[in-house]
Design a protein around this motif. Sequence first.
Motif, PDB file in Angstrom:
ATOM      1  N   ARG A 189      -6.028  -0.222  12.280  1.00  0.00           N
ATOM      2  CA  ARG A 189      -5.011   0.369  11.420  1.00  0.00           C
ATOM      3  C   ARG A 189      -4.341   1.549  12.114  1.00  0.00           C
ATOM      4  NH1 ARG A 189      -6.907   0.717   5.155  1.00  0.00           N
ATOM      5  NH2 ARG A 189      -7.245  -1.492   4.890  1.00  0.00           N
ATOM      6  N   GLU A 190      -5.181   2.406  12.739  1.00  0.00           N
ATOM      7  CA  GLU A 190      -4.633   3.576  13.416  1.00  0.00           C
ATOM      8  C   GLU A 190      -3.737   3.177  14.561  1.00  0.00           C
ATOM      9  OE1 GLU A 190      -7.926   6.015  14.425  1.00  0.00           O
ATOM     10  OE2 GLU A 190      -8.230   6.593  12.335  1.00  0.00           O
ATOM     11  N   SER A 191      -4.163   2.180  15.330  1.00  0.00           N
ATOM     12  CA  SER A 191      -3.382   1.786  16.496  1.00  0.00           C
ATOM     13  C   SER A 191      -1.997   1.298  16.080  1.00  0.00           C
ATOM     14  CB  SER A 191      -4.113   0.699  17.285  1.00  0.00           C
ATOM     15  OG  SER A 191      -4.149  -0.488  16.536  1.00  0.00           O
ATOM     16  N   ILE A 192      -1.921   0.694  14.889  1.00  0.00           N
ATOM     17  CA  ILE A 192      -0.612   0.227  14.430  1.00  0.00           C
ATOM     18  C   ILE A 192       0.248   1.417  14.007  1.00  0.00           C
ATOM     19  CG2 ILE A 192       0.572  -1.099  12.631  1.00  0.00           C
ATOM     20  CD1 ILE A 192      -1.898  -2.981  12.708  1.00  0.00           C
ATOM     21  N   SER A 193      -0.385   2.371  13.323  1.00  0.00           N
ATOM     22  CA  SER A 193       0.401   3.476  12.772  1.00  0.00           C
ATOM     23  C   SER A 193       0.917   4.412  13.861  1.00  0.00           C
ATOM     24  CB  SER A 193      -0.423   4.263  11.750  1.00  0.00           C
ATOM     25  OG  SER A 193      -1.533   4.813  12.395  1.00  0.00           O
ATOM     26  N   LYS A 194       0.405   4.257  15.107  1.00  0.00           N
ATOM     27  CA  LYS A 194       0.917   5.076  16.206  1.00  0.00           C
ATOM     28  C   LYS A 194       2.363   4.727  16.532  1.00  0.00           C
ATOM     29  CE  LYS A 194      -3.396   6.076  18.579  1.00  0.00           C
ATOM     30  NZ  LYS A 194      -4.337   5.394  19.472  1.00  0.00           N
ATOM     31  N   LEU A 213       9.638 -14.807  -2.348  1.00  0.00           N
ATOM     32  CA  LEU A 213       9.439 -13.488  -1.737  1.00  0.00           C
ATOM     33  C   LEU A 213       9.084 -13.645  -0.255  1.00  0.00           C
ATOM     34  CD1 LEU A 213       7.369 -11.730  -4.539  1.00  0.00           C
ATOM     35  CD2 LEU A 213       9.834 -11.724  -4.211  1.00  0.00           C
ATOM     36  N   PRO A 214       9.367 -12.595   0.536  1.00  0.00           N
ATOM     37  CA  PRO A 214       9.043 -12.664   1.961  1.00  0.00           C
ATOM     38  C   PRO A 214       7.535 -12.819   2.189  1.00  0.00           C
ATOM     39  CG  PRO A 214      10.456 -10.785   1.501  1.00  0.00           C
ATOM     40  CD  PRO A 214      10.036 -11.342   0.179  1.00  0.00           C
ATOM     41  N   VAL A 215       7.183 -13.386   3.333  1.00  0.00           N
ATOM     42  CA  VAL A 215       5.782 -13.588   3.699  1.00  0.00           C
ATOM     43  C   VAL A 215       5.012 -12.266   3.624  1.00  0.00           C
ATOM     44  CG1 VAL A 215       4.292 -14.133   5.668  1.00  0.00           C
ATOM     45  CG2 VAL A 215       6.238 -15.607   5.126  1.00  0.00           C
ATOM     46  N   LEU A 216       5.614 -11.210   4.183  1.00  0.00           N
ATOM     47  CA  LEU A 216       4.951  -9.905   4.203  1.00  0.00           C
ATOM     48  C   LEU A 216       4.644  -9.421   2.783  1.00  0.00           C
ATOM     49  CD1 LEU A 216       4.003  -7.633   6.069  1.00  0.00           C
ATOM     50  CD2 LEU A 216       6.279  -6.642   5.935  1.00  0.00           C
ATOM     51  N   ASP A 217       5.630  -9.549   1.880  1.00  0.00           N
ATOM     52  CA  ASP A 217       5.440  -9.097   0.502  1.00  0.00           C
ATOM     53  C   ASP A 217       4.327  -9.871  -0.199  1.00  0.00           C
ATOM     54  OD1 ASP A 217       7.484  -7.419   1.020  1.00  0.00           O
ATOM     55  OD2 ASP A 217       8.643  -7.884  -0.773  1.00  0.00           O
ATOM     56  N   ARG A 224       2.275   2.700   2.895  1.00  0.00           N
ATOM     57  CA  ARG A 224       2.328   2.473   4.337  1.00  0.00           C
ATOM     58  C   ARG A 224       1.071   1.741   4.796  1.00  0.00           C
ATOM     59  NH1 ARG A 224       2.032   7.516   6.525  1.00  0.00           N
ATOM     60  NH2 ARG A 224      -0.010   6.971   7.347  1.00  0.00           N
ATOM     61  N   LEU A 225      -0.085   2.153   4.261  1.00  0.00           N
ATOM     62  CA  LEU A 225      -1.333   1.489   4.643  1.00  0.00           C
ATOM     63  C   LEU A 225      -1.324   0.025   4.215  1.00  0.00           C
ATOM     64  CD1 LEU A 225      -4.033   4.208   3.935  1.00  0.00           C
ATOM     65  CD2 LEU A 225      -3.385   3.223   6.140  1.00  0.00           C
ATOM     66  N   MET A 226      -0.737  -0.246   3.028  1.00  0.00           N
ATOM     67  CA  MET A 226      -0.674  -1.627   2.544  1.00  0.00           C
ATOM     68  C   MET A 226       0.123  -2.499   3.517  1.00  0.00           C
ATOM     69  SD  MET A 226      -0.051  -0.748  -1.447  1.00  0.00           S
ATOM     70  CE  MET A 226       0.211  -2.252  -2.289  1.00  0.00           C
ATOM     71  N   TYR A 227       1.279  -1.974   3.954  1.00  0.00           N
ATOM     72  CA  TYR A 227       2.109  -2.740   4.883  1.00  0.00           C
ATOM     73  C   TYR A 227       1.431  -2.921   6.236  1.00  0.00           C
ATOM     74  CZ  TYR A 227       6.210  -3.491   2.033  1.00  0.00           C
ATOM     75  OH  TYR A 227       7.056  -3.965   1.070  1.00  0.00           O
ATOM     76  N   GLU A 228       0.778  -1.842   6.711  1.00  0.00           N
ATOM     77  CA  GLU A 228       0.106  -1.940   8.009  1.00  0.00           C
ATOM     78  C   GLU A 228      -1.024  -2.956   7.955  1.00  0.00           C
ATOM     79  OE1 GLU A 228       0.976   2.627   9.422  1.00  0.00           O
ATOM     80  OE2 GLU A 228      -1.086   1.998   8.984  1.00  0.00           O
ATOM     81  N   HIS A 229      -1.778  -2.894   6.882  1.00  0.00           N
ATOM     82  CA  HIS A 229      -2.887  -3.818   6.727  1.00  0.00           C
ATOM     83  C   HIS A 229      -2.363  -5.258   6.652  1.00  0.00           C
ATOM     84  CE1 HIS A 229      -6.840  -5.126   5.869  1.00  0.00           C
ATOM     85  NE2 HIS A 229      -6.598  -5.504   4.628  1.00  0.00           N
ATOM     86  N   ALA A 230      -1.263  -5.436   5.924  1.00  0.00           N
ATOM     87  CA  ALA A 230      -0.680  -6.776   5.788  1.00  0.00           C
ATOM     88  C   ALA A 230      -0.224  -7.306   7.138  1.00  0.00           C
ATOM     89  CB  ALA A 230       0.487  -6.748   4.807  1.00  0.00           C
ATOM     90  N   GLU A 231       0.428  -6.445   7.927  1.00  0.00           N
ATOM     91  CA  GLU A 231       0.897  -6.877   9.247  1.00  0.00           C
ATOM     92  C   GLU A 231      -0.274  -7.248  10.145  1.00  0.00           C
ATOM     93  OE1 GLU A 231       3.613  -3.963  10.892  1.00  0.00           O
ATOM     94  OE2 GLU A 231       4.957  -4.230   9.165  1.00  0.00           O
ATOM     95  N   HIS A 232      -1.307  -6.429  10.087  1.00  0.00           N
ATOM     96  CA  HIS A 232      -2.501  -6.688  10.880  1.00  0.00           C
ATOM     97  C   HIS A 232      -3.118  -8.041  10.506  1.00  0.00           C
ATOM     98  CE1 HIS A 232      -6.397  -6.286  12.687  1.00  0.00           C
ATOM     99  NE2 HIS A 232      -7.005  -6.169  11.528  1.00  0.00           N
ATOM    100  N   LEU A 233      -3.177  -8.258   9.200  1.00  0.00           N
ATOM    101  CA  LEU A 233      -3.771  -9.488   8.676  1.00  0.00           C
ATOM    102  C   LEU A 233      -2.954 -10.718   9.090  1.00  0.00           C
ATOM    103  CD1 LEU A 233      -6.222  -9.759   6.884  1.00  0.00           C
ATOM    104  CD2 LEU A 233      -4.737  -9.813   4.909  1.00  0.00           C
TER     105      LEU A 233
END
Lengths: 259, 374
Positions: B9-14, A95-99, A128-137
């Motif tokens: 989180r917010e800054s990314i979702s922008k 699976l992809p790294v992100l997944d 969407r939050l899951m993906y954003e959090h994953a990218e941030h991490l």
Amino acid sequence: MRQKVLEVNSVTMQFGGLIAVNDLTLFADQKEIVALIGPNGAGKTTAFNMITGVYKPTSGHIALNKLNITGMRPDRITRLGMARTFQNIRLFKSLPVLDNVVIAQHLRIKSNWLGSTLRLPRYNKENRLMYEHAEHLLEHMGLKDVIHETASSLPYGMQRKLEIARAIATQPVMLLLDEPAAGMNPAESMELTQLIQSVRDEFDLTILLIEHHMDVVMDISDRIYVLDYGNLIAVGTPAEIQANDVVIKAYLGVAEDEA
Amino acid sequence: MMSERTNTRESISKHPPSVKKNVNLYSVVLSALLLIVLYFVLMKIEGSANALVPRIARLCAINIVLALAMNLINGFTGIFSLGQAGFMAVGAYTTALLTIEPARKLSMYIVTPIVKPLETLTLPFGLTLIIGGLIAAGLAFLIGVPCLRLRGDYLAIATLGFSEIIRVFIMNAQSLTNGAQGLKSIPPNATILWTYGVALAVIAFMALFTTSSYGRALKAVREDEIAAESMGVSLFKHKMMSFMISAFLAGVGGGLLAAYNGTIGQDMFRVMQTYNVLMIVVMGGMGSISGSVIAAFVVTIGQEMLRVLDGPINLGFWKTSGIAGMRMVVFSALLLVVIVFFRNGLFGTKELTWSGIVRNIEKLAGRGKRGEVA
């Protein structure tokens, strides 16, 4: 006084006639980095497996934030805030790294399977939050450039980092690292040391790690527990452990003229 | 600390991923176009002079449903279950018993009369498909409790055993299923619209379910059970979910098959039936929806086209007046070639997507241009 996040109370693990871990007692305070060291076969990974629920201890108690978790299933323990990495990397290889990191957040999902399949607004938001959090991490772990690569295609060092990222994605309070620096060169283990400290601060983690690289252990540990043949032989700060005769004997054996 | 985290989180979702939106838009348009084309092709097939053509077209759609049902548990979840035929039988008998006209039922049950409420009960076809699926899913729950604790080959054998138990039960529950006599005069409800309607619905469901968070968790279980459990995925819950949904879809497929065939008997639901579907799944690729769909067409049509092999053959140097089963020999050999040279099936775990097709066309066009320059 700081709160004890992990408490292991006289835990014993017996496989038939073999006592792998004997009467182990240890604790970890909030935001502390605690190391578990010892020669090969000392029972370190067995201790990990009991704490994370893979093995049910023969006797004794384990508590996470004062909650008794002895003998609970691994997924339930993870839900309560304990995450781990594995000695022999266990990623979701194809699976992809992100997944890999997104899957680790599945345990916190509130939508049910039907709502998820129908893509109800609530699920879309969660997803969407899951993906954003994953990218941030992944950005924090320095893996931003490879998020769409297949996990198994990553170089070894990155796979180790991805495992840590995936563990953190479960939103733990307690992180267990099983030989995170295994197979790394001195420069890489130096980088790893900084990474572990930075995730501890960023995500408010308490960390218990098994490690053979003594420079890493001495560098980042607040306290060290030493196991030998399943028995706890020493506890202390890095300086105390380095000066401890029993530990040196366990690692190097006894010199002939002393014996 | 906490507020810091939400801020990032917010800054990314922008910055929403606008590229993804466009991709979705043209995928939707192209899919809609494909559906319209499919509709006209199906109508053309339905009006075909050769009565065999629309029949085979319908069987293709039914096989898509059956293959996707099996792919969910075997391909996406990595559980080697061989219980498919049993769940199909449950769906087939439910649909048959709930759609056959009361008068026909009366004349069919010679040995023992049919049980009370079923004697006169008939329901709309669509509803019977769903009921059949639900009963199959309920049965999957009962079978799953002991079986899903097993792993690998042991689980395959246990599910195979339960599938046989279902068949033997059907053979002996005389007043319910008419036993070994089987059922006939099942209304031919499996029209081209019903079969393709259900197949499209199942494809859409599979595409959405396997890419949802739950679908990702199933793939995690397939990749590494121990790691998945350590990441908080409850193994039993997720395996059971996959097993029950798979059984539901197999039950629906079985119901369609009953209406397609017109007659059913316990003999149809031997292990061979499971292997037939497994062949499609393996050929298409374990864990690929588009693979299963394409393989369902290839296998269904291929088996019909090879039917000439069963008849008299004259190769000049070798003559035969017809060997029954010859086509299966050739077909099995072809399957072997697929397994040997494309170990992961035609698609592996990959999917056919519009963006993928466009990328390939662009690549081909690019290569063409370079060719011209040279």
